[in-house]
Design a protein around this motif. Structure first.
Motif, short mmCIF file in Angstrom:
data_model
loop_
_atom_site.label_atom_id
_atom_site.label_comp_id
_atom_site.label_asym_id
_atom_site.label_seq_id
_atom_site.Cartn_x
_atom_site.Cartn_y
_atom_site.Cartn_z
N HIS A 43 -3.43 -5.63 61.09
CA HIS A 43 -2.09 -5.36 61.62
C HIS A 43 -1.04 -5.22 60.52
CE1 HIS A 43 -2.88 -5.53 65.92
NE2 HIS A 43 -3.85 -6.38 65.59
N TRP A 44 -1.50 -5.04 59.31
CA TRP A 44 -0.60 -4.74 58.19
C TRP A 44 -1.27 -3.64 57.39
CZ3 TRP A 44 0.94 -8.64 53.76
CH2 TRP A 44 2.08 -8.15 53.09
N ASP A 45 -0.82 -2.42 57.61
CA ASP A 45 -1.50 -1.24 57.08
C ASP A 45 -0.51 -0.46 56.22
OD1 ASP A 45 -3.21 0.89 56.63
OD2 ASP A 45 -3.75 1.16 58.73
N ASN A 46 -0.73 -0.49 54.91
CA ASN A 46 0.18 0.17 53.96
C ASN A 46 -0.58 1.14 53.06
OD1 ASN A 46 2.43 -1.28 54.80
ND2 ASN A 46 2.21 -2.86 53.22
N GLU A 47 0.13 2.11 52.55
CA GLU A 47 -0.49 3.04 51.60
C GLU A 47 -0.89 2.32 50.32
OE1 GLU A 47 0.54 7.23 49.25
OE2 GLU A 47 1.79 6.55 50.90
N THR A 48 -0.07 1.35 49.90
CA THR A 48 -0.40 0.51 48.75
C THR A 48 -0.68 -0.90 49.23
OG1 THR A 48 1.04 1.82 47.29
CG2 THR A 48 0.44 -0.38 46.54
N LEU A 49 -1.80 -1.48 48.81
CA LEU A 49 -2.12 -2.85 49.20
C LEU A 49 -0.96 -3.77 48.81
CD1 LEU A 49 -5.01 -1.85 49.73
CD2 LEU A 49 -5.82 -3.93 48.62
N THR A 50 -0.55 -4.60 49.75
CA THR A 50 0.60 -5.46 49.53
C THR A 50 0.22 -6.90 49.78
OG1 THR A 50 2.05 -3.64 50.25
CG2 THR A 50 3.02 -5.84 50.13
N ILE A 51 0.65 -7.77 48.87
CA ILE A 51 0.26 -9.17 48.88
C ILE A 51 1.48 -10.03 49.21
CG2 ILE A 51 -0.73 -11.04 47.51
CD1 ILE A 51 -1.74 -8.76 45.57
N SER A 52 1.36 -10.88 50.22
CA SER A 52 2.43 -11.84 50.49
C SER A 52 2.49 -12.86 49.36
CB SER A 52 2.17 -12.57 51.82
OG SER A 52 2.34 -11.70 52.91
N ILE A 131 -3.96 -3.88 54.41
CA ILE A 131 -5.06 -2.94 54.21
C ILE A 131 -4.47 -1.54 54.04
CG2 ILE A 131 -6.67 -4.31 55.56
CD1 ILE A 131 -6.28 -2.13 57.81
N ASN A 132 -5.30 -0.62 53.59
CA ASN A 132 -4.99 0.80 53.64
C ASN A 132 -6.15 1.47 54.38
OD1 ASN A 132 -4.60 3.53 53.33
ND2 ASN A 132 -4.26 3.47 51.12
N SER A 133 -5.94 1.75 55.65
CA SER A 133 -7.04 2.25 56.48
C SER A 133 -7.43 3.68 56.15
CB SER A 133 -6.67 2.14 57.96
OG SER A 133 -5.54 2.94 58.27
N ASN A 134 -6.66 4.34 55.28
CA ASN A 134 -6.99 5.72 54.90
C ASN A 134 -8.01 5.80 53.77
OD1 ASN A 134 -5.18 7.00 56.76
ND2 ASN A 134 -3.47 6.49 55.41
N LEU A 135 -8.30 4.69 53.13
CA LEU A 135 -9.25 4.70 52.03
C LEU A 135 -10.68 4.83 52.57
CD1 LEU A 135 -7.82 1.83 49.78
CD2 LEU A 135 -7.46 4.29 49.53
N SER A 136 -11.57 5.33 51.73
CA SER A 136 -12.98 5.44 52.12
C SER A 136 -13.61 4.06 52.23
CB SER A 136 -13.74 6.26 51.08
OG SER A 136 -13.84 5.54 49.85
N PRO A 217 -9.63 3.47 62.23
CA PRO A 217 -10.42 2.55 61.41
C PRO A 217 -9.77 1.23 61.08
CG PRO A 217 -9.46 4.26 60.03
CD PRO A 217 -9.10 4.61 61.45
N ASP A 218 -8.50 1.03 61.45
CA ASP A 218 -7.77 -0.14 60.96
C ASP A 218 -8.43 -1.48 61.29
OD1 ASP A 218 -7.20 0.57 63.57
OD2 ASP A 218 -5.13 -0.10 63.53
N HIS A 219 -9.01 -1.60 62.49
CA HIS A 219 -9.60 -2.89 62.86
C HIS A 219 -10.99 -3.11 62.27
CE1 HIS A 219 -6.21 -3.40 65.53
NE2 HIS A 219 -6.64 -4.62 65.82
N LEU A 220 -11.60 -2.05 61.78
CA LEU A 220 -12.93 -2.18 61.17
C LEU A 220 -12.84 -2.39 59.66
CD1 LEU A 220 -15.98 -2.16 61.80
CD2 LEU A 220 -15.96 0.32 61.41
N VAL A 221 -11.79 -1.89 59.03
CA VAL A 221 -11.63 -1.96 57.58
C VAL A 221 -11.80 -3.39 57.03
CG1 VAL A 221 -9.85 -1.84 55.78
CG2 VAL A 221 -10.35 0.16 57.19
N PRO A 222 -11.19 -4.42 57.66
CA PRO A 222 -11.35 -5.78 57.09
C PRO A 222 -12.79 -6.25 57.00
CG PRO A 222 -9.50 -5.72 58.62
CD PRO A 222 -10.23 -4.42 58.79
#
Length: 254
Positions: A43-52, A131-136, A217-222
């Protein structure tokens, strides 16, 4: 040493319900005493991975609507850790993975609904990562691979998502499990247990009913990030059930 996990977060209602899955999470939390948790949430999908990156208490995000008022009263007052966030940043950047840091975002429901059952006292520092769900799939596994030594340091890596997640097809009156959801999960389990990465890289073409199980793909990426962070590659299914006909609660330990 702690092993990476992929955990299903399902409906936000799991935060206030008691069932077989929440009982499983309660027991699972007693088996590990991690120094910190790094959780990748769908539920946090960014073009660049972002760290809290905070040391204070996270706000609890209610990133959903239409649920009982009781759900919006829940707080999960876990603290962050800038120290662990910096370790995540270092590991990822050393592998050429670009990252950003975030100092204001709270914990979304992909994180806190699970963590509330794993560690109800909210006494384990949490670092949430987008995550970035657009990555392979290869790139998702590479992200996890950058963190594979964390388990040796008792830092628990969790991927939070669902293997079968198609809200357009859920059936609130379902009394049985849709066969296509089970067939997709069966394929995924077998490919993972056999370390068949070539098939996994192209799951959308190879897996039965992938178009139904994974419309986005967002829910499968993790799952693939958690898989990549394993140092042993001895995958084990630790829970499996379904809700609403096809919403999968398949969980892995890697």
């Amino acid at each position: 040493m702690v092993k990476p996990l992929f955990l299903a977060h399902g409906s936000p209602m799991m935060a206030i319900e008691e069932d077989d899955y929440t009982e499983f999470l309660n027991k699972l939390g007693t088996k590990f005493n991690p120094k910190a948790i790094v959780i990748f949430t769908s539920h946090w999908d960014n073009e660049t991975l972002t760290i809290s990156s905070i040391d204070s208490v996270y706000d609890t995000m209610y990133d959903f609507y239409g649920f009982p008022e009781e759900l919006y009263q829940i707080k999960y007052p876990a603290k962050g850790s800038t120290e662990i966030a910096s370790k995540v940043e270092e590991k990822l950047t050393n592998q050429g993975i670009k990252v950003n840091k975030d100092i204001s975002r709270g914990l979304d429901h992909g994180a806190w609904t699970i963590l509330k059952h794993l560690y109800p006292k909210a006494d384990v520092p949490i670092v949430q990562v987008s995550i970035n769900s657009n990555l392979s799939i290869q790139e998702q596994i590479k992200i996890g691979d950058a963190l594979k030594t964390f388990g040796n340091d008792d830092i628990l890596v969790i991927g939070s998502g669902n293997t079968v997640h198609n809200l357009r097809l859920v059936d609130f009156d379902a009394v049985s499990i849709d066969s296509w959801a089970e067939e997709f999960d069966d394929w995924l389990i077998n490919r993972i247990k056999e370390n068949d990465f070539i098939s996994l890289y192209n799951y959308s073409d190879n897996a039965p009913y992938a178009n139904l199980a994974v419309p986005t793909p967002d829910h499968l990426v993790p799952l693939f990030i958690a898989l990549g962070s394993s140092s042993l590659l001895i995958p084990r299914v630790i829970f499996r059930s379904y809700e609403l006909g096809n919403l999968s609660y398949l969980c892995f330990e890697f």
